[in-house]
Write a protein that holds these residues in place. Structure first.
Motif, PDB file in Angstrom:
ATOM      1  N   ASN A   1     -10.449   6.437  -3.044  1.00 52.39           N
ATOM      2  CA  ASN A   1     -10.616   5.752  -4.317  1.00 52.39           C
ATOM      3  C   ASN A   1     -11.989   6.040  -4.933  1.00 52.39           C
ATOM      4  OD1 ASN A   1     -12.194   4.310  -2.578  1.00 52.39           O
ATOM      5  ND2 ASN A   1     -11.408   2.285  -3.151  1.00 52.39           N
TER       6      ASN A   1
ATOM      7  N   CYS B   1      -4.816  -2.689  -7.927  1.00 48.62           N
ATOM      8  CA  CYS B   1      -3.544  -3.003  -7.283  1.00 48.62           C
ATOM      9  C   CYS B   1      -3.577  -4.280  -6.460  1.00 48.62           C
ATOM     10  CB  CYS B   1      -3.080  -1.837  -6.418  1.00 48.62           C
ATOM     11  SG  CYS B   1      -4.111  -1.546  -4.970  1.00 48.62           S
TER      12      CYS B   1
ATOM     13  N   ARG C   1      -5.835   7.617 -11.143  1.00 45.04           N
ATOM     14  CA  ARG C   1      -5.407   7.216  -9.797  1.00 45.04           C
ATOM     15  C   ARG C   1      -6.372   6.200  -9.208  1.00 45.04           C
ATOM     16  NH1 ARG C   1      -7.604   9.167  -5.580  1.00 45.04           N
ATOM     17  NH2 ARG C   1      -8.165  11.145  -6.556  1.00 45.04           N
TER      18      ARG C   1
ATOM     19  N   GLN D   1       0.616   2.975  -3.450  1.00 45.47           N
ATOM     20  CA  GLN D   1      -0.687   3.359  -3.971  1.00 45.47           C
ATOM     21  C   GLN D   1      -0.989   4.840  -3.752  1.00 45.47           C
ATOM     22  OE1 GLN D   1      -1.954   1.107  -5.763  1.00 45.47           O
ATOM     23  NE2 GLN D   1      -0.366  -0.310  -5.075  1.00 45.47           N
ATOM     24  N   HIS D   2       0.010   5.663  -4.027  1.00 52.08           N
ATOM     25  CA  HIS D   2      -0.181   7.114  -3.947  1.00 52.08           C
ATOM     26  C   HIS D   2      -0.752   7.526  -2.586  1.00 52.08           C
ATOM     27  CE1 HIS D   2       0.626   7.326  -8.235  1.00 52.08           C
ATOM     28  NE2 HIS D   2      -0.210   6.332  -8.369  1.00 52.08           N
TER      29      HIS D   2
ATOM     30  N   GLN E   1      -2.536   5.982  -0.588  1.00 46.08           N
ATOM     31  CA  GLN E   1      -3.890   5.511  -0.316  1.00 46.08           C
ATOM     32  C   GLN E   1      -4.904   6.656  -0.266  1.00 46.08           C
ATOM     33  OE1 GLN E   1      -5.117   2.248   0.015  1.00 46.08           O
ATOM     34  NE2 GLN E   1      -3.155   1.846  -0.930  1.00 46.08           N
TER      35      GLN E   1
ATOM     36  N   ASN F   1       0.806  -1.219   0.000  1.00 44.50           N
ATOM     37  CA  ASN F   1       0.000   0.000   0.000  1.00 44.50           C
ATOM     38  C   ASN F   1       0.840   1.271   0.000  1.00 44.50           C
ATOM     39  OD1 ASN F   1       0.950   0.165   2.606  1.00 44.50           O
ATOM     40  ND2 ASN F   1      -1.016  -0.321   3.581  1.00 44.50           N
TER      41      ASN F   1
ATOM     42  N   GLN G   1      -5.811   2.179  -8.176  1.00 46.70           N
ATOM     43  CA  GLN G   1      -6.116   1.678  -6.837  1.00 46.70           C
ATOM     44  C   GLN G   1      -7.054   0.481  -6.882  1.00 46.70           C
ATOM     45  OE1 GLN G   1      -7.577   5.115  -4.795  1.00 46.70           O
ATOM     46  NE2 GLN G   1      -5.549   5.910  -4.330  1.00 46.70           N
ATOM     47  N   LYS G   2      -7.977   0.477  -7.818  1.00 45.75           N
ATOM     48  CA  LYS G   2      -8.922  -0.623  -7.916  1.00 45.75           C
ATOM     49  C   LYS G   2      -8.279  -1.898  -8.441  1.00 45.75           C
ATOM     50  CE  LYS G   2     -13.231   1.992  -8.443  1.00 45.75           C
ATOM     51  NZ  LYS G   2     -13.935   1.313  -7.338  1.00 45.75           N
TER      52      LYS G   2
END
Length: 333
Positions: free
Chosen positions: A26, A47, A40, A20-21, A23, A17, A44-45
């Protein structure tokens, strides 16, 4: 500890995580949201159900090709005309068909998410297509393959035996780099493909960290994890150089090498054999093609190569030879 082992540690010990930028949320709301925001959320969806190397490839494509053109564009301002300009610009940069196709596939997937979230109109999707010709990969001819085999047998080094192993089994260069002596069974005379090695963009390129990292992972799909018979003529040569089970086949150490090093050495072999330049994957193409030309059923070849389906074998790796074309013509005349 080798440099490669340290890079492996940096990558594998990194909590997923963290890449993931940070977090961020999302979700995307319509007001003033941009293509960058949607991209972005799209990342995230995905990863949590893709390999780290795939994720890094997505990030690289988005940051290199998509965001420079669309990053600050608001979703409400995105038009089909802008997408067509994007495609034309990629062609003007003389990017390969493969790169253009990959960028458009990812961009279209991002836009599909926007449609599903009611942020974009479905009509935009029709603009994300382009006719890209798949380049036909170089295949080693029978004469070239025999010439290389004779040269490598004369050398009889670990690397020459490794090349012969790839030539005779069609395994990928990353799979060769990941092969350990413990994966070689001298009772059944088979090799087990359990891991693959690749160099990918660093998912967390913080200051002081390398731009790329060596990534050791399981093979790309379930079918890629497989047992492959060893060519009989190589069994004794392999036994003569056998190392400890935990050591990597190519290095004889607990630290591995990587595909680009193998590619460089392979190019040197081509020069010594006075053969046309080609990449390592040409042996895999040649193996598949030779098998089918000899009448081996496609399902068996597909299983040896570790493909997810027979169609992959037929579409990507099998090339119709001039001899086969002549036989087809003669058969009906």
């Amino acid at each position: 500890m080798s440099r490669y082992t340290k890079e492996k540690q940096i990558l594998e010990d990194m909590p997923y995580n963290q890449v993931q930028h940070n977090q961020q949320s999302n979700t995307v709301t319509p007001t003033d949201q941009t293509v960058s925001d949607l991209a972005r959320v799209w990342l995230q969806k995905r990863c949590f159900n893709i390999k780290r190397s795939t994720y890094s490839g997505y990030v690289y494509c988005i940051e290199t090709h998509i965001l420079p053109c669309f990053g600050s564009v608001r979703l409400t301002d995105l038009t089909g005309a802008a997408i067509l300009v994007f495609i034309e610009n990629m062609h003007q940069k003389q990017l390969s068909d493969t790169t253009v196709r990959s960028a458009l596939t990812i961009f279209k997937s991002i836009l599909i998410l926007g449609v599903q979230l009611n942020l974009l109109k479905r009509e935009l999707l029709v603009y994300c297509s382009v006719a890209c010709r798949k380049p036909e990969s170089k295949v080693l001819t029978v004469q070239e393959s025999i010439h290389m085999k004779e040269y490598l047998l004369e050398k009889n080094t670990v690397f020459s035996i490794a090349i012969l192993l790839c030539r005779g089994t069609g395994i990928r260069v990353g799979e060769l780099c990941g092969l350990k002596w413990g994966d070689i069974d001298f009772v059944s005379n088979t090799i087990s493909i359990k891991r693959t090695i690749s160099r990918i963009p660093n998912p967390d390129p913080a200051e002081g960290q390398p731009r790329t990292v060596l990534y050791i992972r399981t093979p790309k799909s379930r079918t890629s994890m497989r047992e492959v018979p060893i060519p009989h003529y190589l069994v004794n040569s392999l036994k003569a150089i056998r190392k400890e089970a935990d050591n990597y086949f190519l290095t004889g150490l607990d630290a591995c090498t990587e595909p680009r090093n193998v590619q460089k050495k392979f190019k040197t072999i081509l020069k010594h054999c006075e053969m046309p330049d080609c990449n390592f994957h040409a042996m895999r193409h040649g193996f598949a093609t030779a098998c089918l030309e000899k009448g081996i059923d496609c399902k068996t070849v597909s299983t040896i190569l570790g493909h997810a389906s027979v169609r992959t074998t037929m579409d990507i790796y099998v090339h119709t030879s001039l001899k086969q074309k002549q036989e087809c013509i003669d058969a009906i005349n």
